[in-house]
Design a protein around this motif. Structure first.
Motif, PDB file in Angstrom:
ATOM      1  N   TYR A  78       0.838  -1.195   0.000  1.00 32.85           N
ATOM      2  CA  TYR A  78       0.000   0.000   0.000  1.00 32.85           C
ATOM      3  C   TYR A  78       0.882   1.257   0.000  1.00 32.85           C
ATOM      4  O   TYR A  78       1.988   1.252   0.537  1.00 32.85           O
ATOM      5  N   TRP A  79       0.341   2.326  -0.582  1.00 35.29           N
ATOM      6  CA  TRP A  79       0.918   3.661  -0.425  1.00 35.29           C
ATOM      7  C   TRP A  79      -0.132   4.555   0.223  1.00 35.29           C
ATOM      8  O   TRP A  79      -1.267   4.637  -0.238  1.00 35.29           O
ATOM      9  N   TYR A  80       0.290   5.201   1.309  1.00 29.81           N
ATOM     10  CA  TYR A  80      -0.544   6.180   1.977  1.00 29.81           C
ATOM     11  C   TYR A  80       0.132   7.547   1.891  1.00 29.81           C
ATOM     12  O   TYR A  80       1.355   7.650   1.870  1.00 29.81           O
ATOM     13  N   GLN A  81      -0.700   8.600   1.869  1.00 27.67           N
ATOM     14  CA  GLN A  81      -0.199   9.969   1.884  1.00 27.67           C
ATOM     15  C   GLN A  81      -0.655  10.621   3.178  1.00 27.67           C
ATOM     16  O   GLN A  81      -1.813  10.443   3.600  1.00 27.67           O
ATOM     17  N   GLN A  82       0.252  11.345   3.842  1.00 30.74           N
ATOM     18  CA  GLN A  82      -0.095  11.968   5.114  1.00 30.74           C
ATOM     19  C   GLN A  82       0.476  13.370   5.199  1.00 30.74           C
ATOM     20  O   GLN A  82       1.683  13.557   5.053  1.00 30.74           O
ATOM     21  N   GLN A 120       4.069  13.713   3.007  1.00 27.90           N
ATOM     22  CA  GLN A 120       4.789  12.501   3.418  1.00 27.90           C
ATOM     23  C   GLN A 120       4.102  11.306   2.778  1.00 27.90           C
ATOM     24  O   GLN A 120       2.871  11.182   2.819  1.00 27.90           O
ATOM     25  N   TYR A 121       4.906  10.439   2.178  1.00 26.85           N
ATOM     26  CA  TYR A 121       4.388   9.242   1.523  1.00 26.85           C
ATOM     27  C   TYR A 121       4.871   8.020   2.299  1.00 26.85           C
ATOM     28  O   TYR A 121       6.066   7.811   2.500  1.00 26.85           O
ATOM     29  N   LEU A 122       3.912   7.215   2.725  1.00 24.36           N
ATOM     30  CA  LEU A 122       4.205   6.041   3.554  1.00 24.36           C
ATOM     31  C   LEU A 122       3.838   4.767   2.805  1.00 24.36           C
ATOM     32  O   LEU A 122       2.720   4.625   2.316  1.00 24.36           O
ATOM     33  N   CYS A 123       4.781   3.856   2.746  1.00 29.65           N
ATOM     34  CA  CYS A 123       4.558   2.559   2.122  1.00 29.65           C
ATOM     35  C   CYS A 123       4.303   1.530   3.217  1.00 29.65           C
ATOM     36  O   CYS A 123       4.883   1.612   4.313  1.00 29.65           O
ATOM     37  N   ALA A 124       3.428   0.567   2.956  1.00 29.49           N
ATOM     38  CA  ALA A 124       3.125  -0.465   3.942  1.00 29.49           C
ATOM     39  C   ALA A 124       2.891  -1.794   3.235  1.00 29.49           C
ATOM     40  O   ALA A 124       2.604  -1.832   2.039  1.00 29.49           O
ATOM     41  N   SER A 125       3.024  -2.864   3.992  1.00 25.77           N
ATOM     42  CA  SER A 125       2.716  -4.182   3.456  1.00 25.77           C
ATOM     43  C   SER A 125       1.947  -4.973   4.506  1.00 25.77           C
ATOM     44  O   SER A 125       1.964  -4.642   5.700  1.00 25.77           O
ATOM     45  N   SER A 126       1.268  -6.000   4.020  1.00 27.57           N
ATOM     46  CA  SER A 126       0.460  -6.827   4.906  1.00 27.57           C
ATOM     47  C   SER A 126       0.501  -8.259   4.433  1.00 27.57           C
ATOM     48  O   SER A 126       0.377  -8.523   3.235  1.00 27.57           O
ATOM     49  N   GLU A 174       9.542   3.916   6.941  1.00 28.58           N
ATOM     50  CA  GLU A 174       9.755   5.150   7.691  1.00 28.58           C
ATOM     51  C   GLU A 174       9.209   6.379   6.967  1.00 28.58           C
ATOM     52  O   GLU A 174       9.156   7.457   7.540  1.00 28.58           O
ATOM     53  N   GLY A 175       8.817   6.215   5.731  1.00 27.77           N
ATOM     54  CA  GLY A 175       8.224   7.327   5.005  1.00 27.77           C
ATOM     55  C   GLY A 175       9.224   8.075   4.140  1.00 27.77           C
ATOM     56  O   GLY A 175      10.431   8.054   4.387  1.00 27.77           O
ATOM     57  N   SER A 176       8.702   8.726   3.113  1.00 30.08           N
ATOM     58  CA  SER A 176       9.487   9.622   2.260  1.00 30.08           C
ATOM     59  C   SER A 176       8.823  10.989   2.310  1.00 30.08           C
ATOM     60  O   SER A 176       7.667  11.121   1.916  1.00 30.08           O
TER      61      SER A 176
END
Lengths: 116, 113
Positions: free
Chosen positions: A33-37, A88-94, A109-111
């Motif tokens: 996943y990519w999340y934006q914060q 800030q762009y955060l990548c995640a996996s599940s 940790e985010g970009s």
């Protein structure tokens, strides 16, 4: 410790440049996943992938694109960056170890991207 | 529309006290709810998951409750420590949507020595 890595951690670039944010995980997870914060705000899902060659757009419309050619790699690309892309762009996996829809997310940790 | 609300104001407590954070949601019937911790400039870290058929879950000094009638989860940290200072995020699944979570905006907790 989560085995998911993002590069670069910080990026400052000028308007109109093409950028790629890298995300890699070594856990063999199918879902990424990519999340934006933005500061003080909630995370918004912008892209997700359920496996190789599978990508879908998330809730928040984004001009970025993603690809999933390998299980461990899920890069995000902006063809022409603009100041509105600063975030800030955060990548995640599940791994969904508990069955469908019950997996915790492991975040990188985010970009932090700043477009001037 | 679907919405998650957490205490918008920062929570300041004294070391040793119990911190209680609230997560309310509307227009959902989530199968489970998760809590994450996020430190400044870092990615969120998973803390606890509670399913819709569970009333309470504990892990060390952490306790989560889940009331599907009230559409609310409470997150407790007992015997709080300055190291617990962080932003705590509530996240819900959307029911059979493969783990795509929706996050609240988080509550900032500050524990003073």
């Amino acid at each position: 410790e989560a085995d998911i890595y993002q590069t670069p951690r910080y990026l400052v670039i000028g308007t109109g440049k093409k950028i790629t944010l890298e995300c890699s995980q070594t856990m063999g997870h199918d879902k990424m996943y990519w999340y934006q914060q933005d500061p003080g705000m909630e995370l918004h899902l912008i892209h997700y992938s359920y496996g190789v060659n599978s990508t879908e757009k998330g809730d928040l419309s984004s001009e970025s694109t993603v690809s999933r050619i390998r299980t461990e790699h899920f890069p995000l690309t902006l063809e022409s960056a603009r100041p509105s892309h600063t975030s800030q762009y955060l990548c995640a996996s599940s791994g969904l170890a508990g069955g469908p829809g019950t997996g915790e997310l492991f975040f990188g940790e985010g970009s932090r991207l700043t477009v001037l | 529309s679907q919405k998650i609300e957490q205490n918008s104001e920062a929570l300041n407590i004294q070391e040793g006290k119990t911190a209680t954070l609230t997560c309310n949601y509307t227009n959902y019937s989530p199968a489970y709810l998760q809590w994450y911790r996020q430190d400044p400039g870092r990615g969120p870290v998973f803390l606890l998951l509670i399913r819709e058929n569970e009333k309470e879950k504990r892990k060390e000094r952490l306790k989560v409750t889940f009331d599907t009638t009230l559409k609310q989860s409470l997150f407790h940290i007992t015997a709080s420590q300055p190291a617990d200072s962080a932003t705590y995020l509530c996240a819900l699944d959307r029911g059979n949507q493969g783990g795509k979570l929706i996050f609240g905006q988080g509550t900032e907790l500050s524990v003073k020595p």
